[in-house]
Design a protein around this motif. Structure first.
Motif, PDB file in Angstrom:
ATOM      1  N   ARG A 188      77.101 -41.688 100.783  1.00  9.51           N
ATOM      2  CA  ARG A 188      78.514 -41.806 101.139  1.00  9.51           C
ATOM      3  C   ARG A 188      78.816 -43.237 101.563  1.00  9.51           C
ATOM      4  O   ARG A 188      78.250 -43.728 102.542  1.00  9.51           O
ATOM      5  CB  ARG A 188      78.874 -40.832 102.268  1.00  9.51           C
ATOM      6  N   TYR A 189      79.692 -43.858 100.824  1.00  7.52           N
ATOM      7  CA  TYR A 189      80.095 -45.233 101.110  1.00  7.52           C
ATOM      8  C   TYR A 189      81.513 -45.320 101.670  1.00  7.52           C
ATOM      9  O   TYR A 189      81.936 -46.407 102.077  1.00  7.52           O
ATOM     10  CB  TYR A 189      80.013 -46.082  99.837  1.00  7.52           C
ATOM     11  N   TYR A 190      82.242 -44.203 101.661  1.00  6.36           N
ATOM     12  CA  TYR A 190      83.644 -44.226 102.093  1.00  6.36           C
ATOM     13  C   TYR A 190      83.945 -43.036 102.988  1.00  6.36           C
ATOM     14  O   TYR A 190      83.519 -41.914 102.714  1.00  6.36           O
ATOM     15  CB  TYR A 190      84.589 -44.188 100.882  1.00  6.36           C
ATOM     16  N   ASP A 215      72.236 -47.606  97.793  1.00  5.35           N
ATOM     17  CA  ASP A 215      72.324 -48.751  98.702  1.00  5.35           C
ATOM     18  C   ASP A 215      72.464 -48.207 100.122  1.00  5.35           C
ATOM     19  O   ASP A 215      73.566 -47.971 100.604  1.00  5.35           O
ATOM     20  CB  ASP A 215      73.536 -49.628  98.325  1.00  5.35           C
ATOM     21  N   ARG A 218      74.822 -49.396 102.975  1.00  5.65           N
ATOM     22  CA  ARG A 218      76.264 -49.113 102.927  1.00  5.65           C
ATOM     23  C   ARG A 218      76.611 -47.707 103.396  1.00  5.65           C
ATOM     24  O   ARG A 218      77.789 -47.369 103.513  1.00  5.65           O
ATOM     25  CB  ARG A 218      76.796 -49.287 101.497  1.00  5.65           C
ATOM     26  N   LEU A 219      75.633 -46.885 103.652  1.00  2.49           N
ATOM     27  CA  LEU A 219      75.909 -45.498 104.024  1.00  2.49           C
ATOM     28  C   LEU A 219      76.638 -45.439 105.358  1.00  2.49           C
ATOM     29  O   LEU A 219      76.249 -46.087 106.322  1.00  2.49           O
ATOM     30  CB  LEU A 219      74.605 -44.691 104.117  1.00  2.49           C
TER      31      LEU A 219
END
Length: 220
Positions: A188-190, A215, A218-219
């Motif tokens: 989850r990046y957002y 990545d 960015r989590l």
């Protein structure tokens, strides 16, 4: 009134009686119940228990009530830990038999999200469930795991209105932990709580290439 989810009530009550005893614990518990009744009235109707995600909203409200009952002295990390245990349910036991690396398990989850989308679309269209989540199923066309976007977030809206935004990062992080017993990892990046338009739920097996290549810096 929508009642406190049983698991949340159990974990909060256990924590209160762990921290205090006797009359002090009873008074703290009563204060927690009173705060819940007060806060719950300010949550727009999202379908009650008919909403597949009702526990996420009312567990959060219970945790906010507990936070108030403890004079906001509990740390976000402590509230987040309670959230994880409240939402974990029997996942640790089921995780001995269910593995998200198995395709049939992913298909089962995918079907659940399709049903969630059907439910959400219907009630958002007629306005009967107010600010419940919108759902988009696999908008990126991912080929591994199960991917959905949850549009908007009634938990974050409630937190922002009542001054609990400081607790949201830890509440959001509990999403990662509750799926781990199934050998499931979330990419989850957002998140809405981070200022994005949606929360990205991409769930994959812990042996998948998607997880190996994620990545992780960015989590959120």
């Amino acid at each position: 009134m929508t009642e406190i989810p049983k698991a949340a009530l159990k974990e909060i009550r256990k924590q209160i009686y762990k921290d205090e005893s006797g009359e002090a614990a009873r008074e703290r518990y009563l204060s927690f119940r009173q705060w819940y009744e007060k806060l719950e009235k300010d949550q727009p109707f999202i379908g009650g228990k008919k909403n597949f995600l009702w526990e996420q909203v009312y567990t959060a409200i219970a945790l906010f009530a507990y936070y108030e009952a403890t004079d906001r002295k509990k740390t976000p990390e402590e509230i987040g830990a309670l959230c994880t245990e409240a939402l974990m349910g029997n996942n640790r036991t089921l995780g001995k038999f269910i593995n998200f690396n198995w395709r049939w398990v992913q298909r089962m989850y995918g079907l659940m999200y399709k049903l969630l989308k059907k439910q959400s679309d219907e009630h958002l269209q007629d306005g009967s469930w107010n600010n419940t989540w919108g759902v988009e199923v696999n908008p990126e066309g991912r080929t591994e795991g199960v991917s959905v976007r949850l549009m908007g977030c009634p938990v974050y809206e409630f937190a922002r209105k009542h001054g609990y935004e400081n607790l949201m990062p830890e509440l959001c992080r509990s999403d990662y932990k509750v799926f781990e017993p199934f050998h499931c990892r979330m990419i989850r990046y957002y998140t809405v709580a981070n200022g994005d338009a949606y929360c990205d739920f991409w769930q994959v097996g812990d042996q998948s290439n998607a997880w190996k290549n994620a990545d992780r810096s960015r989590l959120i």
